[in-house]
Enzyme design. Structure first.
Site, PDB file in Angstrom:
ATOM      1  N   LYS A  71       4.595   4.463  -9.996  1.00 33.58           N
ATOM      2  CA  LYS A  71       3.272   4.600  -9.235  1.00 33.58           C
ATOM      3  C   LYS A  71       2.019   4.127 -10.327  1.00 33.58           C
ATOM      4  O   LYS A  71       1.263   3.210  -9.937  1.00 33.58           O
ATOM      5  CB  LYS A  71       3.098   5.689  -8.345  1.00 33.58           C
ATOM      6  CG  LYS A  71       4.180   5.906  -7.376  1.00 33.58           C
ATOM      7  CD  LYS A  71       4.065   7.257  -6.777  1.00 33.58           C
ATOM      8  CE  LYS A  71       5.272   7.416  -5.750  1.00 33.58           C
ATOM      9  NZ  LYS A  71       5.305   8.854  -5.703  1.00 33.58           N
ATOM     10  N   GLU A 121       0.848  -1.266   0.065  1.00 39.14           N
ATOM     11  CA  GLU A 121       0.161  -0.158   0.133  1.00 39.14           C
ATOM     12  C   GLU A 121       0.894   1.097  -0.030  1.00 39.14           C
ATOM     13  O   GLU A 121       0.667   2.331  -0.541  1.00 39.14           O
ATOM     14  CB  GLU A 121      -0.974  -0.100   1.196  1.00 39.14           C
ATOM     15  CG  GLU A 121      -1.975   1.122   1.256  1.00 39.14           C
ATOM     16  CD  GLU A 121      -2.848   1.361   0.227  1.00 39.14           C
ATOM     17  OE1 GLU A 121      -3.607   0.368   0.252  1.00 39.14           O
ATOM     18  OE2 GLU A 121      -2.851   2.180  -0.698  1.00 39.14           O
ATOM     19  N   ASP A 148       9.384   8.653 -10.898  1.00 41.15           N
ATOM     20  CA  ASP A 148       8.927   8.124  -9.672  1.00 41.15           C
ATOM     21  C   ASP A 148       7.248   8.039  -9.770  1.00 41.15           C
ATOM     22  O   ASP A 148       6.572   7.065  -9.423  1.00 41.15           O
ATOM     23  CB  ASP A 148       8.990   9.220  -8.845  1.00 41.15           C
ATOM     24  CG  ASP A 148       8.232   9.150  -7.294  1.00 41.15           C
ATOM     25  OD1 ASP A 148       8.742   8.243  -6.598  1.00 41.15           O
ATOM     26  OD2 ASP A 148       7.171   9.651  -7.296  1.00 41.15           O
TER      27      ASP A 148
HETATM   28  N1  HSE Z   1       9.726  12.081  -3.896  1.00 40.68           N
HETATM   29  C1  HSE Z   1       8.216  11.432  -3.815  1.00 40.68           C
HETATM   30  C2  HSE Z   1       7.376  12.679  -3.868  1.00 40.68           C
HETATM   31  C3  HSE Z   1       8.310  10.665  -2.434  1.00 40.68           C
HETATM   32  O1  HSE Z   1       7.847  13.736  -4.142  1.00 40.68           O
HETATM   33  O2  HSE Z   1       6.104  12.276  -4.022  1.00 40.68           O
HETATM   34  C4  HSE Z   1       7.128   9.372  -2.728  1.00 40.68           C
HETATM   35  O3  HSE Z   1       7.508   8.685  -3.453  1.00 40.68           O
END
Ligand code: HSE
Length: 421
Positions: free
Chosen positions: A198, A122, A194
């Site tokens: 996700k 999660e 990033d």
């Molecule tokens: N570096 C990521 C962000 C942290 O700025 O959302 C969580 O993955």
């Protein structure tokens, strides 16, 4: 009593240990058993971690301990955790991870290895927002039509400041780093990687799409100019880095890029470091999930929710389905994506130029919805032409940009931002 081991006692690991202690009453009530951290693993034992748990520097002290039921992987990186998680599963231990990069590359293999052993993640997507649970459980009755989310707090923080305060991109990035939002290498944030990790995790649960970051369209926020920001404001758009998954016929578009969205849409109002994910299901309609996407306590909240779920006996399959989801659903090639587009180009301020540009767009079947001309503050005798197109194919826009850049009246690179209406 259930004993757990935490591999990686950094910001999140510390919060996990602290919350398990501080909220032990409510956690035990919900899980039905006491949850105790038997061991935490760190690289450097001489550094004070400020935690009230025994520490070791050998991850195998957790992985090979027959008393430890659940391994919590909070190390970061890909190859190291990949090997350790596989060994933990081979030893029959349940696994909880917050590691989005590990899952972006290895989720199908890990699902296969886990089988009936609980594997939960999660915290890997949008920190404290229970979006994995929403997709795996709460929305399980739906065909998912689309997912659209602000999944990187650093980018949202930067864009909010650029648009709200006219702040300079590089200055705000430094501020985000100082506040601890950004990844250790901030190009993972501002380059869209990033967020892509996700998005891939969510699209596996929603569509069963087995894609890697290299397979999908990923663009970061580093080419957005003050002209784009002004244009967005004039035309009542917000600019957000969105992760988008959209079902189109038997195909699924997966893409991460800066996006102009109407200022009055709910997701446009999500500012600063916060995350939000909008999911549209065929039965439920539109749903929206909002909260902190990073930070020790918010991420630990999601990690502990997974631990509690495992202790309660949840053995749902890792990606949430026991048989193939929807037959024939495939990842659409990047060039087949459809969108409205904003284009920015610097051109000579002389007669016939606008006609040359619009002729080229028309030849590539691109229809113009709105247009604006502004003085180019950086170049004398040049103007900036700003276009919004009707919906067209990515392939046409990419071709148009490359053809436009070849024209002698066009200077420099053509800027482009996709628009979601
Ligand atoms: N570096 C990521 C962000 C942290 O700025 O959302 C969580 O993955």
């Amino acid at each position: 009593m259930v004993k757990i081991g935490i591999i990686g006692v950094g910001t999140v690991g510390r919060s996990v240990a602290a919350i398990l202690e501080a909220n032990s009453d409510i956690i035990e009530a919900r899980a039905g058993k006491k949850i105790v951290v038997k061991l935490g693993i760190v690289q450097d034992l001489t550094k004070d971690r400020g935690v009230n748990i025994p520490l070791s520097d050998d991850p195998y002290d957790v992985i090979n301990d027959p008393e430890i039921d659940i391994v919590i992987e909070l190390m970061g990186g890909i190859d190291g955790p990949h090997m350790l998680v596989k060994k933990a599963l081979a030893n029959g231990k349940a696994v909880v991870t917050a590691n989005k990069a590990l899952l972006a590359y290895h989720r199908y293999e890990l699902q296969e290895l886990a089988g009936d052993i609980p594997f939960m993640y999660e915290a890997s997507t949008a920190g404290g927002i229970p979006i994995i649970g929403a997709l795996r459980n709460g929305l399980a009755a739906n065909h998912i039509e689309s997912i659209m989310g602000i999944m990187n707090g650093t980018c949202n923080f930067i864009l909010t400041k650029m648009i709200g305060e006219g702040a300079d991109y590089k200055e705000v990035l430094k501020e985000a780093q100082a506040l601890g939002y950004a990844e250790s290498d901030p190009t993972f944030d501002v380059g869209g990687f990033d967020a892509s990790h996700k998005l891939l995790i969510l699209s596996s649960i929603a569509y069963g799409i087995d894609a890697k970051p290299e397979d999908i369209l990923i663009e970061g926020i580093d080419n957005i100019t003050s002209t784009d920001v002004e244009f967005a404001k004039d035309f009542e758009y917000a600019i957000k880095l969105l992760g988008i998954a959209k079902k189109v016929g038997n195909g699924v578009e997966l893409r991460v890029h800066p996006t102009m969205i109407p200022q009055n849409s709910m997701i446009a109002k999500v500012d600063g470091v916060m995350n939000a994910v909008m999911v549209r299901g065929d039965a439920v309609g539109e749903t929206l999930y909002y909260g902190a996407g990073a930070g020790g306590n918010a991420t630990a909240s999601a990690v502990i929710a997974d631990i509690i779920d495992i202790v309660r006996g949840n053995t749902n399959p890792m990606l949430g389905y026991k048989k193939p989801l929807e037959s024939g659903l495939t990842l659409l090639p990047k060039e087949e994506i459809h969108s409205h587009y904003y284009l920015r180009l610097s051109v000579d301020d002389k007669k016939g130029v606008l006609a040359e540009v619009t002729n080229l767009l028309s030849r590539l079947d691109i229809s113009i919805e709105a247009m604006m001309q502004k003085p180019d503050n950086d170049k004398d005798e040049c103007v900036e032409l700003l276009f919004v197109t009707h919906e067209c194919q990515e392939k046409s826009i990419q071709e148009a940009m490359s053809e436009l850049e070849k024209l002698s009246v066009v200077h420099g690179k053509v800027g482009m931002i996709r628009i979601e209406q």
